[in-house]
Write a protein that holds these residues in place. Structure first.
Motif, PDB file in Angstrom:
ATOM      1  N   ALA A 101       0.777  -1.095  -0.025  1.00 57.72           N
ATOM      2  CA  ALA A 101       0.089  -0.058   0.038  1.00 57.72           C
ATOM      3  C   ALA A 101       0.886   1.358   0.046  1.00 57.72           C
ATOM      4  CB  ALA A 101      -0.900  -0.009   1.116  1.00 57.72           C
ATOM      5  N   ARG A 104       1.115   3.388  -3.256  1.00 59.77           N
ATOM      6  CA  ARG A 104       0.188   4.364  -3.708  1.00 59.77           C
ATOM      7  C   ARG A 104       0.835   5.646  -3.840  1.00 59.77           C
ATOM      8  NH1 ARG A 104      -5.066   3.667  -2.533  1.00 59.77           N
ATOM      9  NH2 ARG A 104      -4.614   2.377  -0.529  1.00 59.77           N
ATOM     10  N   GLU A 105       1.435   6.215  -3.099  1.00 55.89           N
ATOM     11  CA  GLU A 105       1.969   7.659  -3.234  1.00 55.89           C
ATOM     12  C   GLU A 105       2.773   8.035  -4.169  1.00 55.89           C
ATOM     13  OE1 GLU A 105       0.900   9.886  -1.024  1.00 55.89           O
ATOM     14  OE2 GLU A 105      -0.112   8.154   0.006  1.00 55.89           O
ATOM     15  N   MET A 107       2.995   5.766  -7.096  1.00 60.82           N
ATOM     16  CA  MET A 107       2.676   4.570  -8.202  1.00 60.82           C
ATOM     17  C   MET A 107       3.490   4.787  -9.509  1.00 60.82           C
ATOM     18  SD  MET A 107       1.280   1.864  -8.126  1.00 60.82           S
ATOM     19  CE  MET A 107      -0.076   1.942  -7.041  1.00 60.82           C
ATOM     20  N   PHE A 132      -5.447   1.008 -10.051  1.00 62.54           N
ATOM     21  CA  PHE A 132      -5.420   0.457  -8.901  1.00 62.54           C
ATOM     22  C   PHE A 132      -6.439   0.130  -8.077  1.00 62.54           C
ATOM     23  CE2 PHE A 132      -3.525   4.187  -7.860  1.00 62.54           C
ATOM     24  CZ  PHE A 132      -3.912   4.663  -6.335  1.00 62.54           C
ATOM     25  N   ASP A 134      -7.526  -1.309  -3.521  1.00 59.80           N
ATOM     26  CA  ASP A 134      -7.084  -1.673  -2.469  1.00 59.80           C
ATOM     27  C   ASP A 134      -7.493  -3.112  -2.092  1.00 59.80           C
ATOM     28  OD1 ASP A 134      -6.203   1.000  -1.411  1.00 59.80           O
ATOM     29  OD2 ASP A 134      -8.113   1.554  -0.947  1.00 59.80           O
ATOM     30  N   LEU A 140      -2.005  -3.446  -2.723  1.00 61.41           N
ATOM     31  CA  LEU A 140      -2.757  -2.917  -3.866  1.00 61.41           C
ATOM     32  C   LEU A 140      -2.627  -3.843  -5.071  1.00 61.41           C
ATOM     33  CD1 LEU A 140      -1.195   0.679  -3.747  1.00 61.41           C
ATOM     34  CD2 LEU A 140      -3.323   0.067  -2.859  1.00 61.41           C
ATOM     35  N   VAL A 142      -2.817  -3.716  -8.956  1.00 65.00           N
ATOM     36  CA  VAL A 142      -2.515  -2.728 -10.106  1.00 65.00           C
ATOM     37  C   VAL A 142      -2.745  -3.499 -11.379  1.00 65.00           C
ATOM     38  CG1 VAL A 142      -0.649  -0.939 -10.984  1.00 65.00           C
ATOM     39  CG2 VAL A 142      -0.922  -1.551  -8.424  1.00 65.00           C
TER      40      VAL A 142
END
Length: 170
Positions: A101, A104-105, A107, A132, A134, A140, A142
């Motif tokens: 996870a 995410r910031e 990706m 993507f 959760d 995640l 994707v």
């Protein structure tokens, strides 16, 4: 009563409808569509499909694509400046990736860094996009979508001959 005052006001001016063209290049055909959007309604104004020579006849295929687009634009008076290009799924590479996870910031950077490991093409040879979702709190899923740059460039160069510069590629 005040409802009458509201009712008697002239309606606000309507925005001009948005007119777009779509070009789908398939394995054996090119399909073009002209759609118009007004408020919440999308209308198909024109649609036409032309056959294309096989991929092995690259020059003939390119010329057929150019002629099909020019003919459609001329016959239906479609402004091709608002065109979108849809490429065949068979030309793309897809991969499902599981990531922590924390990815995410950043990706895009994570996928770009891992690209050589995820798809059979070098990072500088593809355009890519992703979506993507959760999977619990710490993972995640994707969906990585890649298309070779040379494929995109080939279609864009052909469309440029037809005076089309797509606003987007899907």
């Amino acid at each position: 009563p005040c409802w009458r005052a509201v009712q008697e006001r002239p309606p606000p001016p309507l925005r001009r409808p948005i007119s777009d063209a779509g070009i789908y290049v398939g394995a054996h055909e090119v399909a073009r569509a002209h759609v118009v959007k007004r408020f919440f309604k999308v209308s198909l104004r024109q649609a036409r499909t032309f056959p294309l020579p096989p991929v092995t006849l690259a020059a003939e295929r390119r010329q057929a694509l150019v002629q099909a687009v020019l003919t459609f634009a001329r016959e239906h008076k479609v402004d091709m400046r608002r065109a979108f290009l849809c490429l065949p799924r068979a030309e793309a590479v897809f991969n499902r990736v599981l990531l922590p996870a924390a990815a995410r910031e950043n990706m895009a950077q994570v996928l770009e860094y891992e690209m050589d490991r995820l798809v059979p093409l070098a990072r500088d040879q593809v355009y890519f996009d992703y979506s993507f979702r959760d999977l619990g709190e710490d993972r995640l899923e994707v969906l990585l979508m890649c298309i070779p740059r040379q494929v995109v460039t080939g279609y864009l160069e052909a469309l440029e001959e037809a005076f089309v510069r797509p606003r987007g590629i899907v």
